[in-house]
Write an enzyme that holds these catalytic residues in place. Structure first.
Site, PDB file in Angstrom:
ATOM      1  N   LEU A  32      12.240   0.514  -9.522  1.00  0.00           N
ATOM      2  CA  LEU A  32      13.017  -0.365 -10.400  1.00  0.00           C
ATOM      3  C   LEU A  32      14.354  -0.780  -9.807  1.00  0.00           C
ATOM      4  CD1 LEU A  32      12.386   1.420 -13.831  1.00  0.00           C
ATOM      5  CD2 LEU A  32      11.042  -0.380 -12.729  1.00  0.00           C
ATOM      6  N   HIS A  33      14.798  -1.982 -10.199  1.00  0.00           N
ATOM      7  CA  HIS A  33      16.106  -2.497  -9.775  1.00  0.00           C
ATOM      8  C   HIS A  33      16.728  -3.195 -10.989  1.00  0.00           C
ATOM      9  CE1 HIS A  33      13.913  -6.254  -9.638  1.00  0.00           C
ATOM     10  NE2 HIS A  33      13.074  -5.735  -8.760  1.00  0.00           N
ATOM     11  N   HIS A  36      14.610  -5.484 -13.217  1.00  0.00           N
ATOM     12  CA  HIS A  36      13.785  -4.823 -14.240  1.00  0.00           C
ATOM     13  C   HIS A  36      14.648  -4.420 -15.436  1.00  0.00           C
ATOM     14  CE1 HIS A  36      11.241  -3.687 -10.615  1.00  0.00           C
ATOM     15  NE2 HIS A  36      10.365  -4.268 -11.408  1.00  0.00           N
TER      16      HIS A  36
END
Ligand code: PAF
Length: 281
Positions: A32-33, A36
């Site tokens: 995730l980043h 997201h």
């Protein structure tokens, strides 16, 4: 945050939820980043509960090495979800969610899957639609959130929902970018320092294309500009640069001001495949 690792436990939780409560779903493949997390935040704002899923879906990968090298960072992901206020996360195994038959269903997307990503990644969209439909059936969300970075995927999911009258509202979310314009992607983690620096060419080219169209250039000249930009960069290999009608994804031939267009790009930086797109008008 509740963590569900089996289909049964998720199903049980879902069936016990108050039917008055609105559920937002954010399907992801993990790593995730901030992009997201922006989906999680939007889902939180628009619903009573937010459920994220983390599942690297094998049926949407056409190359085994791409699947095998897909970044995984489960502990960090769980921490980020918790911090962003996500209520629950579902992390199934392939065997459980596919009931031991790990294969795609076949769909008719009326041509949306025949261009761009679909042309270069055989079976990719059947794999995406198969898992997204399974997740929709299992979790029965009111709304589901997808990023516009995968714009073709978004159009295909909307088409599937419409064709099959699935009771879920698909919410498009704007592309989240790094400061230098690179679209956020889990795959960016795999870029070395030089590739990371050069990868900004994708967005620069899209921006140039947009500016050229606004200044009256034709599609042919925009294509020429993009081809030349990538030819003169030894760190990136262009797979495609396309201009298409936003709704149908049909290749744009001549400019019609009543239509909406988008430019799309896919390129390799070493082994890492990057995609991006922009609204042109
Ligand atoms: O965009 C993604 O991350 C994936 O394609 C999705 C929608 C989670 C399906 O596996």
């Amino acid at each position: 945050m509740k963590v569900f690792k089996t289909v049964d436990s998720l199903r049980k939780w879902r069936s016990n939820l108050n039917p008055e409560k609105k559920l937002g779903l954010v399907p992801t493949m993990g790593a995730l980043h901030e992009g997201h997390l922006s989906l999680i935040r939007k889902s939180k704002n628009e619903n009573d509960l937010c459920l994220a899923t983390i599942f690297v879906n094998p049926t949407q990968f056409d190359r085994k090495e791409d699947l095998d090298s897909y970044p995984i960072s489960l502990e960090t992901d769980l921490h980020m979800l918790e911090e962003s206020g996500c209520d629950a996360v579902f992390i199934p195994t392939p065997e459980d969610i596919y009931e031991n038959k790990i294969a795609s269903d076949l769909f008719d997307f009326q041509g949306l899957d025949k261009v761009m990503e679909g042309r270069f990644r055989q079976g990719h969209f059947d794999g995406v639609a198969t898992i997204v439909r399974k997740l929709f059936r299992l979790t029965q969300p009111d709304k589901a959130y997808f990023g516009e970075k995968d714009f073709q995927q978004l159009q295909i999911i909307k088409k599937m929902v419409k064709n099959q009258s699935l009771p879920v509202q698909v919410i498009p979310c704007e592309i989240y970018r790094e400061e230098d314009g690179l679209a956020m992607s889990s795959r960016n983690q795999r870029l070395d320092a030089k590739q990371r620096e050069e990868a900004t060419l994708l967005y620069q080219t899209l921006r140039n294309g947009k500016e050229m169209l606004q200044n009256g250039a034709g599609f042919e000249n925009i294509h020429k500009m993009a081809d030349e930009a990538f030819q003169s960069n030894p760190f990136l290999k262009l797979e495609y640069f396309e201009i298409a009608e936003s709704d149908t994804l049909a290749p744009a031939i001549s400019y019609d001001p009543s239509k909406k267009y988008r430019a799309f790009v896919a390129a390799f930086a070493g082994p890492v495949r990057l995609i991006d797109n922009i609204a042109l008008n």
